[in-house]
Every structure is written in C-alpha cells, then in structure tokens.
Design an enzyme around this catalytic site. Structure first.
Site, PDB file in Angstrom:
ATOM      1  N   GLY A   1      -2.098  -1.850   4.271  1.00  0.00           N
ATOM      2  CA  GLY A   1      -2.606  -1.123   5.000  1.00  0.00           C
ATOM      3  C   GLY A   1      -4.134  -1.445   5.276  1.00  0.00           C
ATOM      4  O   GLY A   1      -4.675  -2.210   6.698  1.00  0.00           O
ATOM      5  N   ARG A   2      -4.666  -1.131   3.881  1.00  0.00           N
ATOM      6  CA  ARG A   2      -6.441  -1.296   4.304  1.00  0.00           C
ATOM      7  C   ARG A   2      -6.644  -2.405   4.623  1.00  0.00           C
ATOM      8  O   ARG A   2      -8.148  -3.450   5.683  1.00  0.00           O
ATOM      9  CB  ARG A   2      -7.162  -0.616   3.282  1.00  0.00           C
TER      10      ARG A   2
ATOM     11  N   ALA B   1      -3.535   7.892   7.502  1.00  0.00           N
ATOM     12  CA  ALA B   1      -4.189   9.603   8.788  1.00  0.00           C
ATOM     13  C   ALA B   1      -5.726   8.515   9.616  1.00  0.00           C
ATOM     14  O   ALA B   1      -6.261   8.510   8.960  1.00  0.00           O
ATOM     15  CB  ALA B   1      -4.638  10.125   7.263  1.00  0.00           C
TER      16      ALA B   1
ATOM     17  N   HIS C   1       3.501   1.492  -3.747  1.00  0.00           N
ATOM     18  CA  HIS C   1       1.214   1.465  -3.717  1.00  0.00           C
ATOM     19  C   HIS C   1       1.449   1.534  -5.347  1.00  0.00           C
ATOM     20  O   HIS C   1       1.418   2.536  -6.105  1.00  0.00           O
ATOM     21  CB  HIS C   1       1.050   2.744  -2.997  1.00  0.00           C
TER      22      HIS C   1
ATOM     23  N   ASN D   1       3.470  -2.715  -1.890  1.00  0.00           N
ATOM     24  CA  ASN D   1       2.137  -2.258  -1.028  1.00  0.00           C
ATOM     25  C   ASN D   1       0.699  -2.035  -2.099  1.00  0.00           C
ATOM     26  O   ASN D   1       1.291  -1.943  -3.400  1.00  0.00           O
ATOM     27  CB  ASN D   1       2.294  -1.024  -0.475  1.00  0.00           C
ATOM     28  N   GLY D   2      -0.435  -2.373  -1.761  1.00  0.00           N
ATOM     29  CA  GLY D   2      -1.972  -2.393  -2.556  1.00  0.00           C
ATOM     30  C   GLY D   2      -2.682  -4.014  -2.843  1.00  0.00           C
ATOM     31  O   GLY D   2      -1.805  -5.193  -2.672  1.00  0.00           O
ATOM     32  N   ASP D   3      -3.295  -4.645  -2.062  1.00  0.00           N
ATOM     33  CA  ASP D   3      -4.361  -5.373  -2.023  1.00  0.00           C
ATOM     34  C   ASP D   3      -4.185  -6.212  -1.687  1.00  0.00           C
ATOM     35  O   ASP D   3      -4.084  -7.185  -1.856  1.00  0.00           O
ATOM     36  CB  ASP D   3      -4.493  -5.601  -3.479  1.00  0.00           C
TER      37      ASP D   3
ATOM     38  N   CYS E   1       0.817  10.619  -1.378  1.00  0.00           N
ATOM     39  CA  CYS E   1      -1.452  10.921  -0.775  1.00  0.00           C
ATOM     40  C   CYS E   1      -1.650  11.203  -2.453  1.00  0.00           C
ATOM     41  O   CYS E   1      -0.938  11.935  -3.033  1.00  0.00           O
ATOM     42  CB  CYS E   1      -0.879  11.753   0.042  1.00  0.00           C
TER      43      CYS E   1
END
EC number: 1.3.1.-
Length: 382
Positions: A241-242, A30, A185, A217-219, A113
């Site tokens: 993602g991040r 987002a 995730h 997904n994740g890290d 989410c």
C-alpha cells in the site's frame, strides 16, 4: 539469507484462475489507485493491481462517479475491483451487475477500513466481529460471482482493537464460504496506520487457513521487507500500500527481488521528474486537466521525499495548476541528483491510534446476522 532463498522458490499463489507472479498485490487506496496510477505501476512489474474501493450500493444505483472509478485499461488483466458492502443482498446484486456487464475479472471485498464514518455504522473493520453477517456477505458475493468464474477474495485487519481480534475467525469463515484468498493488514482498526504492523498475526493466519492463499499487508516499504515478511510468516504473497506512494518503481524492485536478480538502482531526480510527468499525463487522460492537476498535488511530497528540493520549488509543485507550469518547475530541478538514502522507509499517512467508534451495542452479540442500519454508502473510493 536462508529464509529469503526458501521464499523465492515458493510457487506463485493462484487467485482462482490467475497466477500472481511475482506474488505482489497493489492494495486498493482511496484517491490513489485509479486507472492512471495502476497503469504507472504496471509499467514496472507484473502482479495484481486493485482499483480503489467501489461501494456495492453505488454500483446498484449506477452512481456516475462510481462508474468512472470502475475504469480499467484495455490491457489490464485481470481487472481487479475492490467492493465494499454491508448487506448480502446488495453485494450480490452489485456482483450480478459486474458479472453481467463484464466489468471485472476479480472481486476483492473490503473489511479493513478503520475510518470512523465507516466503523460507527458497523462497516469496514468493524463488520467481521459479526461472524454470521460476515459469513452471509462473503457467501452471497461468492455465489453471485461463481457463474462467471470470477474469484472473490477478502482483505481484513487483525480486529477492532487488542481486546477484539477477529482475523482468525474471518479467515476461516472466508475460506469456508468459498473465498479464493485472504489478505491481512497486520494492524487493528484502533491502530489505524500508526506504530508497526505485527507480522506474527500473518503467520498465525497462515496456520489457520490452509486451502487458499494467505497474503500479508503492512509496512512493506522496500523489496527486502516483502522477502522478510514471506520468510518470517510463510505467507503466499504480499500486499503493498503506502510503500509505493510517489514510488511506483517499487514494483520493478519487487519483481527483481522475487526473481533473484539485483535490484535496479534508485532513480535520479531527473528520472523521478519523468515519472511524475508521466503520472500527470495519465491523470489528464483519465480525469481531464483541472481535476488531474488537483489530484496530482497530493503526490508531490511523496515523489520528492528526501531529495534536496528547496521550499519555494516544493510549494510550486504542491500548488501546480497546469501541465505548462509543471514543466517549468521540472526544468528547475537538477536531474543528476542521485536517489537519497533517506527516501526509504514509511511514507503516507500514519497518524495516531485511537478508540474505534462503533454502533451502540455492537459488541453485545457477535452472532447477530442483522445488517447494520445506514452503513450502506452511496459514494466510492473510501
């Protein structure tokens, strides 16, 4: 490393008619993965790039802000859209509009989410607990997309908390109802973005879901993280993602890693400034000058992470209000400063774990197919 070599030889996953090569997906975020940021990332490498979350209700109601978010570049292929909804009928109607007007080529559905305003109404990461409702929504979405050959995928979390894991059921249900792929995730909603993702859940999901790709997904904050995830879990691809915040060139590093090539060197401060300037230009093109400048500010700390940029200069970037001012600030940077080692690692929001807020009685009956009251949202992007 032996496992990494095996991973590199694995065929690229297919999501419907689309081969995802390298097997890398940009996670919808987002306020981040708008058309400007996606274009910036795509300039570094191939893969699948998903727009920020679009709500089904807002599509049906033709909310102007949502339709602006549903912007894709002319050369963006496939056009990948994440859709959020809690009502099978609303999701199906939104997909019929998307299909009928040729607005997207791939639809991802959001079940991950963890935000309280979403889970307290039964949406997001709370919804897969309701197995029948989850199945009804996935089935309705797939049926509405089928006439146009548009694949539907599902992205979810491990579960609500450690006492309520839902991901294995969610994966099997999505597979049975016609999803083209699933992504996990590897955190619970209670974890939010804190702690570490438990990749062992990705491995278990891969064992449970056999006929469609399973993405992890994740890290994933570096190319080696992606290779390790695939080697350790057997998953078919990764969702980033991040790790790419303030670092769109990560997709170039991932493409090189999956091709078995040496990674390109990290950018100098001058090269980072050029990427930032390019990001600003793309945002202005998409949103207009003033909104673009406001949006750009949140990216500054990510771009300059680890670099020796003084406090006054950082504050200037964090409050920049014009392209002219941005250029003045960039001119004060030392362009030859090399990419710092401490720029690696986690970035973006992390926060603390916490209790997931749920509707009253939500956990009483996982087979209740009723649509949660008031969970349909009229705004998009998170």
């Amino acid at each position: 490393m032996k496992g990494v070599t095996a991973t590199l030889s694995k065929p690229a996953p297919r999501i419907g008619p689309y081969e995802v090569d390298p097997p890398v997906v940009l996670a919808p975020m987002a306020g981040i993965t708008n058309v400007a940021f996606r274009r910036l990332c795509r300039e570094y490498g191939a893969g699948l790039y998903v727009c920020e979350m679009i709500t089904a209700r807002a599509v049906v109601e033709r909310h102007p802000g949502t339709w602006h978010l549903m912007t894709f570049d002319e050369d963006e292929d496939p056009r990948s859209m994440q859709l959020y909804g809690v009502d099978p009928k609303t999701m199906a109607e939104a997909v019929r509009i998307i299909v009928g007007e040729g607005l997207a080529d791939h639809i991802d559905t959001n079940w991950g989410c963890p935000v309280a305003k979403v889970t307290r109404k039964g949406g997001g990461a709370a919804l897969p607990y309701k197995r029948r409702l989850f199945a009804d929504i996935v089935a309705a979405t797939v049926r509405a997309a089928e006439p146009a050959g548009i694949p539907v995928t599902a992205k979810f979390r491990v579960g609500i908390d450690d006492e309520h894991h839902t991901y294995l059921d969610a994966g099997r249900i999505a597979e049975a109802e016609g999803a083209a792929a699933v992504a996990l995730h590897a955190r619970t909603a209670a974890q939010r973005y804190s702690g570490s993702a438990d990749w062992s859940h990705i491995a278990r999901l891969k064992e449970a879901v056999r006929s469609i790709p399973v993405l992890g997904n994740g890290d994933i904050f570096a190319a080696d993280d992606a290779l390790r995830m695939m080697a350790e879990t057997g998953c078919d691809g990764v969702v980033v993602g991040r790790g790419c915040l303030g670092r769109p060139w990560l997709f170039g590093e991932l493409e090189a890693a999956f091709a078995g090539r040496p990674l390109p060197p990290g950018p100098t401060l001058g090269e980072v400034a050029a990427v930032l300037r390019r990001h600003a230009e793309l945002l202005v093109e998409h949103d207009g000058h003033d909104k673009a400048m406001r949006d750009l500010r949140k990216h500054m700390a990510w771009y300059f992470r680890g670099f020796p940029v003084g406090g006054d200069l950082r504050r200037g970037f964090a409050t920049v209000s014009s392209m002219a001012r941005l250029d003045e600030l960039i001119a004060q940077l030392d362009p030859d400063v090399p990419f710092p080692v401490d720029a690696e690692g986690p970035r973006g929001r992390q926060g603390s774990p916490g209790k997931v807020v749920l509707p009253y009685g939500w956990l009483d009956d996982p087979d209740d197919p009723c649509v949660p009251a008031g969970a349909d949202m009229m705004h998009s992007g998170g």
